[in-house]
Design an enzyme around this catalytic site. Structure first.
Site, mmCIF file in Angstrom:
data_model
loop_
_atom_site.group_PDB
_atom_site.id
_atom_site.type_symbol
_atom_site.label_atom_id
_atom_site.label_comp_id
_atom_site.label_asym_id
_atom_site.label_seq_id
_atom_site.Cartn_x
_atom_site.Cartn_y
_atom_site.Cartn_z
ATOM 1 N N ASN A 124 40.902 53.306 61.583
ATOM 2 C CA ASN A 124 41.287 53.769 60.255
ATOM 3 C C ASN A 124 39.996 54.200 59.569
ATOM 4 O O ASN A 124 39.228 53.368 59.097
ATOM 5 C CB ASN A 124 41.975 52.636 59.491
ATOM 6 N N HIS A 129 53.033 55.690 53.711
ATOM 7 C CA HIS A 129 53.369 54.371 54.312
ATOM 8 C C HIS A 129 54.393 54.502 55.428
ATOM 9 O O HIS A 129 55.086 53.537 55.762
ATOM 10 C CB HIS A 129 53.975 53.394 53.274
ATOM 11 N N GLU A 142 50.707 47.690 60.671
ATOM 12 C CA GLU A 142 50.500 49.124 60.905
ATOM 13 C C GLU A 142 49.638 49.373 62.143
ATOM 14 O O GLU A 142 49.883 50.314 62.889
ATOM 15 C CB GLU A 142 49.869 49.767 59.665
#
Ligand code: AMP
Length: 386
Positions: free
Chosen positions: A7, A167, A370
């Site tokens: 990320n 999201h 996630e």
């Protein structure tokens, strides 16, 4: 397969190495202060790399220190904006990287940083399969009546101004887990998912697909969040603009100084709940506004999905704040929703039901993950046979 999940932010790089078949995390970490000059602050964290390539060297060294020699099968990137093109995770090549870059104007803080992460990996490991997993992709199934803003058509056709939603990786993962908990095939799952973290969004799921979601052109729309306002009358911005506020002033106010922070002076739900419990009127107002806004969305989405079969809470607040869940459920009596106070107050990391048997529909708490979803999607793209 071992997958490195990345990320990549403008000045930070978060990583996890996951064993996809075991569903486990082998190691994880965060490199901060990229491009902010060298010199860690001595607290044990590695920091201060010049750029993302240098940050990746630190990640590589940390992974090998922790895990010894290992062979990564692929890298999965969290990419914020997939625009109208990307409805699924994709294997990255030069054309895909450029396509992500072309979306920079839609996500000026995030996509350029995501691309820096992709390029750093490409440079270091040119043969490593890389997959982009988009935060917007799950919402590509929104019908046009849900994604259109009622503004002149050329704002959409010339500027891409429409609702995209965010999201998505979390909403999709939680949808699958919720269906599994209820013993339903995911294509038969109609429900409402409330992802309540520092950023928060709620999604209407019909037949396992997203049919509406509260975030829009940017993650600002919708719910009251930690520091974001969520919905408001856009004329307020015109009013403030005429009073001399610049676009940057407005952006900062709406994204960083509003929400729980704006109302209660604190963006941390735990502190706001504690303050309200000890009689702080501003904190109580913040909780009332936040829970009311969410309850309105849940009511609307119950209609959007043609009758939800479940309501699901996830993310930091959704998973942990029984007080906030109770405040929301108290406003949902008209839907026949009833929490079991004991089950709601239980602390657990497991997916679970927190409503009474009499509740018109079950209310679930499903921990989101996630990184796990990105690792699984990456493995599935790289070796579809499993
Ligand atoms: P996230 O962005 O998903 O990490 O969620 C952050 C939010 O979750 C913050 O508002 C935290 O106050 C809230 N949160 C985290 N843990 C708890 C907890 N144990 N009780 C209440 N709120 C929590």
């Amino acid at each position: 397969m071992l997958v490195l999940v990345i990320n990549s932010g403008s000045s930070s790089l978060k990583y996890q190495v996951r064993d996809v078949s075991a569903g486990s995390v082998l190691t994880e970490g965060l490199i901060e202060k990229i491009g902010m000059g060298n010199g860690g602050d001595g607290d044990g964290e590695i920091e201060g790399p010049r750029d993302h390539a240098e940050a990746l060297e630190l990640v590589d060294a940390a992974i090998h220190r922790e895990l010894g020699d290992l062979e990564l099968g692929a890298v999965g990137h969290r990419v914020v904006h997939g625009g109208e093109r990307f409805a699924e995770p994709v294997q990255i090549d030069n054309e895909i990287t450029r396509a992500i870059e072309r979306l920079n104007p839609l996500a000026p803080l995030h996509n350029p940083a995501n691309v820096l992460g992709i390029r750093a990996i490409t440079k270091k490991w040119p043969d490593m399969p890389q997959v982009a997993v988009f935060d917007t992709a799950f919402h590509r199934t929104l019908p046009e009546h849900a994604w259109r803003y009622a503004v002149p058509d050329e704002l959409y056709t010339n500027h891409g101004i429409r609702r995209y939603g965010f999201h998505g990786t979390s909403h999709e993962y939680v949808t699958r887990r919720a269906a599994a908990l209820l013993d339903l095939p995911v294509e038969e799952f109609d429900g409402v998912i409330a992802h309540l973290g520092n950023g928060a969004s709620v999604t209407a799921i019909r037949g396992g697909h997203s049919v509406d979601t509260s975030m829009g052109f940017t993650p600002l729309e919708g719910l009251v969040m930690g520091t974001r306002s969520g919905d408001l009358d856009p004329s307020i911005l015109v009013f403030l603009g005429r009073a001399g506020w610049t676009p940057e002033d407005l952006d900062t106010m709406l994204n960083r100084e509003s929400g729980l922070k704006g109302l209660a002076g604190n963006n941390d739900m735990r502190s706001v709940v504690e303050a309200a419990e000890s009689g702080d009127a501003k904190a109580a107002t913040a909780l009332a506004v936040t829970s009311y806004r969410l309850a309105k969305y849940i009511g609307g989405y119950h209609v959007a999905v043609g009758g939800a079969k479940a309501l699901v809470f996830t993310a930091g607040i959704g998973e942990n704040s029984h007080q906030f869940r109770a405040l929301v459920a108290d406003r949902l009596g008209a839907l026949g929703i009833e929490l079991d106070a004991g089950l709601n107050a239980e602390r657990s990391r497991e997916p679970r039901v927190i409503s009474t048997p009499q509740s018109a529909i079950p209310v679930l708490v499903i921990p989101t993950d996630e990184e796990r979803a990105i690792a699984e999607a990456t493995a599935a793209v790289v070796s579809p046979a499993g």
